[in-house]
Write an enzyme that holds these catalytic residues in place. Sequence first.
Site, PDB file in Angstrom:
ATOM      1  N   GLY A 297       6.346   5.358   6.430  1.00  0.00           N
ATOM      2  CA  GLY A 297       5.153   4.523   6.614  1.00  0.00           C
ATOM      3  C   GLY A 297       4.616   4.547   8.030  1.00  0.00           C
ATOM      4  O   GLY A 297       3.450   4.252   8.258  1.00  0.00           O
ATOM      5  N   GLU A 298       5.447   4.853   8.995  1.00  0.00           N
ATOM      6  CA  GLU A 298       5.023   4.722  10.373  1.00  0.00           C
ATOM      7  C   GLU A 298       4.930   6.029  11.144  1.00  0.00           C
ATOM      8  O   GLU A 298       4.176   6.147  12.106  1.00  0.00           O
ATOM      9  CB  GLU A 298       5.947   3.724  11.089  1.00  0.00           C
ATOM     10  CG  GLU A 298       5.755   2.344  10.489  1.00  0.00           C
ATOM     11  CD  GLU A 298       6.774   1.312  10.925  1.00  0.00           C
ATOM     12  OE1 GLU A 298       6.513   0.645  11.919  1.00  0.00           O
ATOM     13  OE2 GLU A 298       7.805   1.177  10.263  1.00  0.00           O
TER      14      GLU A 298
ATOM     15  N   ILE B  94      11.262  13.562  -0.420  1.00  0.00           N
ATOM     16  CA  ILE B  94      10.000  12.862  -0.627  1.00  0.00           C
ATOM     17  C   ILE B  94       9.978  12.406  -2.080  1.00  0.00           C
ATOM     18  O   ILE B  94      10.042  13.218  -3.004  1.00  0.00           O
ATOM     19  CB  ILE B  94       8.814  13.787  -0.301  1.00  0.00           C
ATOM     20  CG1 ILE B  94       8.818  14.131   1.200  1.00  0.00           C
ATOM     21  CG2 ILE B  94       7.491  13.140  -0.713  1.00  0.00           C
ATOM     22  CD1 ILE B  94       8.701  12.945   2.139  1.00  0.00           C
TER      23      ILE B  94
ATOM     24  N   GLY C 249       0.810  -1.212   0.000  1.00  0.00           N
ATOM     25  CA  GLY C 249       0.000   0.000   0.000  1.00  0.00           C
ATOM     26  C   GLY C 249       0.842   1.259   0.000  1.00  0.00           C
ATOM     27  O   GLY C 249       0.345   2.364  -0.156  1.00  0.00           O
TER      28      GLY C 249
ATOM     29  N   GLN D 132       0.461   8.000   2.797  1.00  0.00           N
ATOM     30  CA  GLN D 132       1.094   7.308   3.928  1.00  0.00           C
ATOM     31  C   GLN D 132       0.967   8.124   5.210  1.00  0.00           C
ATOM     32  O   GLN D 132       0.624   7.604   6.261  1.00  0.00           O
ATOM     33  CB  GLN D 132       2.581   7.060   3.633  1.00  0.00           C
ATOM     34  CG  GLN D 132       2.819   5.948   2.650  1.00  0.00           C
ATOM     35  CD  GLN D 132       2.369   4.615   3.196  1.00  0.00           C
ATOM     36  OE1 GLN D 132       2.911   4.125   4.166  1.00  0.00           O
ATOM     37  NE2 GLN D 132       1.342   4.056   2.606  1.00  0.00           N
TER      38      GLN D 132
ATOM     39  N   GLY E 141      12.194   6.770   5.678  1.00  0.00           N
ATOM     40  CA  GLY E 141      10.933   6.027   5.601  1.00  0.00           C
ATOM     41  C   GLY E 141       9.803   6.810   6.243  1.00  0.00           C
ATOM     42  O   GLY E 141      10.010   7.526   7.226  1.00  0.00           O
TER      43      GLY E 141
ATOM     44  N   THR F  35       1.865   9.511  -3.068  1.00  0.00           N
ATOM     45  CA  THR F  35       1.758   8.355  -2.175  1.00  0.00           C
ATOM     46  C   THR F  35       2.262   8.692  -0.778  1.00  0.00           C
ATOM     47  O   THR F  35       1.789   8.146   0.212  1.00  0.00           O
ATOM     48  CB  THR F  35       2.534   7.161  -2.758  1.00  0.00           C
ATOM     49  OG1 THR F  35       3.843   7.589  -3.145  1.00  0.00           O
ATOM     50  CG2 THR F  35       1.828   6.578  -3.956  1.00  0.00           C
TER      51      THR F  35
END
Lengths: 749, 154
Positions: free
Chosen positions: A715-716, A640, A461, A649, A713, A645
């Site tokens: 995603g979190e 980025i 995703g 996220q 990263g 996307t």
Amino acid sequence: MADDASWFGVPTPRIDGVAKVTGAARYGSDEPIAHPAFAYLVTSSISRGRIADMKLERAREVPGVLDILHHGNVGSQAKPPPSMTGDKATNTLETDRIEHDGQIIAVVVAETFEAAREAAHKVQVDYAVELPSASFDSSGVTAEPKKQKENPKVGDAASALAGAEVKIDAHYSTPTQHHNPIELFTTTCIWDGPKLTIYEPSQFMWGLKAAVAKQLDMDPANIRTVSRFVGGAFGSRGGTTSRTAWIAIAARRLGRPVKLVATRSQGFTIATYRAETRQHVQLAASRDGKLVALSHEGWEVTSRPSGYNVGGVDTTARMYACPNIATAVNVVHADRNTPGFMRAPAETPYMFALESGMDELAYALNMDPVALRLVNDTQTDPVSGLPFSSRSLTACYDQAAERFGWSRRDHKPGSMRDGDWLIGWGCATACYPTNIAPCAIRLSVTPDGRATVQMAAHEIGTGAYTTIGLTVARALGLKLNDVVVMLGDSDLPPVPVAGGSNNTASTLNVAAKACEQVRDRLAAAAVADHESVFTGADPKGLRLSDGMLVGDNRHEPLAKALGRVTGGALEIHAENVPEGLPPTAIGSLYKGTATMLRGGSRKDVTTYAFGAHFVEVRVNSRTREIRTPRVVSAFAAGNIVNPTTAHSQFMGGVIWGLSSALHEATEVDPKTARYVNNNLADYMVPVNADVPEIDIIMVPEKDERVNPLGVKGIGEIGIVGMNAAVANAVFHATGKRVRDLPIRIEKLI
Amino acid sequence: MVLNINGRDQHLKVDVRTSLLDALREHLHLTGAKKGCDQGQCGACTVHVDGKRELSCLTLAVAVQGRKINTIEGLAGADGGLHPMQQAFIDHDGFQCGYCTPGQIMSAVACVHEGNARTDADIREYMSGNLCRCGAYPNIVAAIKQARSSMERG
Ligand code: FES
Ligand code: FES
């Protein structure tokens, strides 16, 4: 490359978008399989004890039943999957012991899904029941300090706390949570002679292959795992779980493909989850707000055999400048399945406690909560003394506060109101370590100006197809349409686990490296060729752009440059071991182990991304209903790659944070140690109507030290701290400090 | 039994207990409709039955014989051109993992036809039967608004 401004940052629709909106994208259980049999799991209805007897007659009588696997007939044929912590895992069919609720105890295989389900319900199990321990307060649990690496410690926190001018001392708790990706936990196994193909949603293709090989005592070369699209993961598909090996054995026994689609409820116990935590935070500051001591201790539930813990003090100790830091983490063993990582595993619970504590400290100091964060911002890791490779926390606070209108806030709790609604504004820091791991790739470039990338990466995703495609297109000077990206298959070069927000940094840095090798080869051949326009030029000055090899005011078509080195396609197999990891790390990756270079364990710099959340809550003064009409969050996370996307996220992370604050909790029955709300109607996740306006600010940040491409990263990070921001806003609205998540109406009465 | 799916009659022999979702996925290889819960709680299996949105996991296949069933696979034009709702989901990044997406899109198309997509608040409310664990909701609302305009024009 990292300084090329045009390299990244152009919003780009996903290249897999058409597949996803037309139903063509193939998830694990969508693969067309000839003549499969269907499996249905039988899981335990007790949490501790032994299977005294299992009666299978009625199940076997169901028409279409082909086989029933259980401890008695196949128990010795597989070992439990290797655990993430290296210690013992819980068992399934290997033993007659029951170690947790919903443990797999039999697998029924039948001609149809309907027959398998009916028969599974007809398996009769007699248990020798023992009294289970459910969680922290149950009798029979055992607690011990965590066994992994040491906890951060600086100076003398105890003395500093004792002598401090202003301090807070508070206990917080966070609940059990389950990932609940919308795609169920599925596995399809097919044998072809000695070769096994496994279709299963996975965040680690090579890890799954290696683990199953160990479990079944097979040569990993004979196993192929395929997972082209994953229907959400959030950590739940990172480690190998027991079901896979049993489905493989079922397929081997039948000589026919076997397909399992586990039920939603089974997903709560056959995979991992976020364990509940308790935390004790003590903060002390001088009158100007400067921290003088930080003490953070956590307790986390785990299964009986496993020491798994997330140990979030590694992050909280690094958050603010502070000369005296003491931390500790303990695990509490109960009769539960083994927890595992769930989106921002360490940071989601531990930053809730720290960032709630910071808000409490701001009130104890009578200081603006943003000002308190800024006074304690630092460019130096307070634990190691190393510089942060980049840290734009103040910029995030400044931009988000401005957009939110924070300067209009009245500091006093309960001071802002709109009719029946009490208004609260809260903020908190977001952060996530920037991790990177070894990675491999195969890249081929053909004379027609097209490139194909192959790697066993994971599209969960995050937009991996697109970010990888963009990187290769830019580096080779091609159009995105001319780059074919193939992922999700262990027959392709290995990629580390899609966890710890490392995959973008890991995959893109190796992709850029492969492209650089293509350029090197073409440039070297071009300057050496006496008939080339580039004869004698400096090969370093040549680059690929718009389908051409260009430099020195000269250019030639890519096909021509390619023709010099090969009659056909130029194929590169590249590997990348991030600086700071041993060269052997790549070998481990091929064996299914991802060695990560972690943000807090580097020798040169400490690498983290940072952000700031601002949220408005409205609490109804009569009903105590809680609403969150708006959020503004700013993040600075290096380059980025694809803002389209990336925005998704960050936004998805923020929604997870709101959910963690207000909705999500798995209820554990204290008597039976079973999960009570094990379905999507009772396990609260946000629906469309719950989600407010979310304003995401991407703060530009250049970081040349974090990794060659300067990417972190993302995603979190979006989820981290959001739960605290909401709790802080609830305090501002009502004067009530909720230290136990989730914040539901009953806690405000 | 015979099911009319995306305008074509499909003959199949299945257990009477087979849900429409399993008939599509396991017997007709139309895997666009997804199984996210199999108990009516997530919306991933949403299809159209006689133009109305239905949860195919809670619908027995035998019960919809003689009705017109449409799935995500039949939404694009015969020429392969995307339906405005599909294009809008791409334009607004109305998904992440994509697993809830076929259900979201089938619901969204029905939502517009029902007249329940007039305001943002309506869209949010009438799309709340379709869970998106990735949290694409604001982008889904934006996508539906874009598609609504072109569906009304078109
Ligand atoms: S699968 Fe039908 S509603 Fe979830
Ligand atoms: S896009 Fe992943 S569940 Fe909606």
